[in-house]
Design an enzyme around this catalytic site. Structure first.
Site, PDB file in Angstrom:
ATOM      1  N   LYS A  56       0.819  -1.190   0.000  1.00 19.66           N
ATOM      2  CA  LYS A  56       0.000   0.000   0.000  1.00 19.66           C
ATOM      3  C   LYS A  56       0.861   1.252   0.000  1.00 19.66           C
ATOM      4  CE  LYS A  56      -2.915  -2.600   3.137  1.00 19.66           C
ATOM      5  NZ  LYS A  56      -3.097  -2.864   4.569  1.00 19.66           N
TER       6      LYS A  56
ATOM      7  N   ASP B 221      15.081  -0.471   0.204  1.00 18.14           N
ATOM      8  CA  ASP B 221      15.879  -0.588   1.423  1.00 18.14           C
ATOM      9  C   ASP B 221      16.956  -1.651   1.204  1.00 18.14           C
ATOM     10  OD1 ASP B 221      16.583  -0.267   4.125  1.00 18.14           O
ATOM     11  OD2 ASP B 221      15.121  -1.740   4.794  1.00 18.14           O
TER      12      ASP B 221
ATOM     13  N   PHE C  60      14.289   4.496  10.627  1.00 15.37           N
ATOM     14  CA  PHE C  60      12.969   4.073  10.168  1.00 15.37           C
ATOM     15  C   PHE C  60      12.095   5.306   9.960  1.00 15.37           C
ATOM     16  CE2 PHE C  60       8.784   2.187  10.250  1.00 15.37           C
ATOM     17  CZ  PHE C  60       8.989   1.032   9.509  1.00 15.37           C
ATOM     18  N   VAL C  61      11.487   5.400   8.800  1.00  8.87           N
ATOM     19  CA  VAL C  61      10.700   6.593   8.464  1.00  8.87           C
ATOM     20  C   VAL C  61       9.236   6.243   8.212  1.00  8.87           C
ATOM     21  CG1 VAL C  61      12.653   7.878   7.526  1.00  8.87           C
ATOM     22  CG2 VAL C  61      11.310   6.421   6.014  1.00  8.87           C
TER      23      VAL C  61
ATOM     24  N   ASP D 101       4.448   3.312   6.513  1.00  8.85           N
ATOM     25  CA  ASP D 101       3.751   3.032   7.774  1.00  8.85           C
ATOM     26  C   ASP D 101       4.674   2.477   8.838  1.00  8.85           C
ATOM     27  OD1 ASP D 101       4.040   0.413   6.420  1.00  8.85           O
ATOM     28  OD2 ASP D 101       2.886  -0.312   8.139  1.00  8.85           O
TER      29      ASP D 101
ATOM     30  N   ARG E  14       0.558   6.417   7.592  1.00  6.75           N
ATOM     31  CA  ARG E  14       0.668   6.557   6.136  1.00  6.75           C
ATOM     32  C   ARG E  14       0.162   7.916   5.673  1.00  6.75           C
ATOM     33  NH1 ARG E  14       1.836   1.475   3.965  1.00  6.75           N
ATOM     34  NH2 ARG E  14       0.874  -0.310   4.966  1.00  6.75           N
TER      35      ARG E  14
END
Ligand code: IMP
Length: 177
Positions: free
Chosen positions: A46, A105, A154-155, A161, A167
């Protein structure tokens, strides 16, 4: 005034304005590369839908859009075990395909998708990602277009999300460790 960040979110990495401007620049590159061709944007559900919508509106040639969903068997894709949970609606045979990703990533997801889609006879296949975290790459993947390189944090936001939340943040922000 920007709205306050939710608890758990440490700081803004890219503002709405920075994101909007950079996406417009990348969309201009995409427009130039694919002018006169049959471009299909494929977004990975998503996380990529916010980026897809913003990018597509700035691209100045007609595009088709399709979606696929994947499941990966670890939280950050680190196991590399990825499978297609929802496939494309239409064939990509003979089309110029741009895979639209939220983040590359380790590269394992992108590599799997490139390999899978390459087997379906597209005329060309490239990747456009909102975020690129090259410091965590485990496998090399050709990233043709990218908006931002990010540090090893971590973003969330703009589609990305944490446990399915955040989101809808209009910015890209770093989570607290
Ligand atoms: P890769 O297979 O390791 O390249 O991981 C790609 C997927 O992991 C992305 O499409 C995201 O769903 C998820 N992911 C990796 N890093 C982050 C992050 O910082 N925030 C949110 N999701 C992430």
């Amino acid at each position: 005034m920007n709205p306050p960040l939710p608890p758990g979110v440490e700081k803004v990495l890219f503002t709405e304005e920075q994101i909007r401007r950079r996406i417009a620049e990348v969309a201009a590159e995409v427009t130039e590369k694919y002018r006169g061709r049959n471009l299909k944007l494929i977004a990975v559900l998503k996380g990529s839908i916010f980026f897809l919508a913003a990018l597509a509106r700035e691209i100045e040639i007609p595009v088709k859009i399709d979606f696929l969903a994947i499941s990966s068997f670890s939280s950050r894709g680190a196991s590399g075990a990825v499978r297609i949970a929802k496939d494309l609606d239409e064939s990509i045979d003979g089309e110029d395909v741009l895979l639209v990703e939220d983040i590359v990533d380790t590269g394992l997801t992108a590599r799997y998708l490139l390999q899978t889609l390459a087997g379906r006879g597209p005329n060309s296949l490239s990747i456009c990602t909102l975020l690129d975290r090259t410091s965590r790459r485990l496998v090399q993947v050709p990233v043709d277009f990218r908006c931002f390189e990010i540090p090893d944090r971590f973003v969330v936001g703009f589609g990305l999300d944490h446990k399915q939340l955040y989101r809808n943040l209009p910015v890209i922000a770093v989570m607290k460790p």
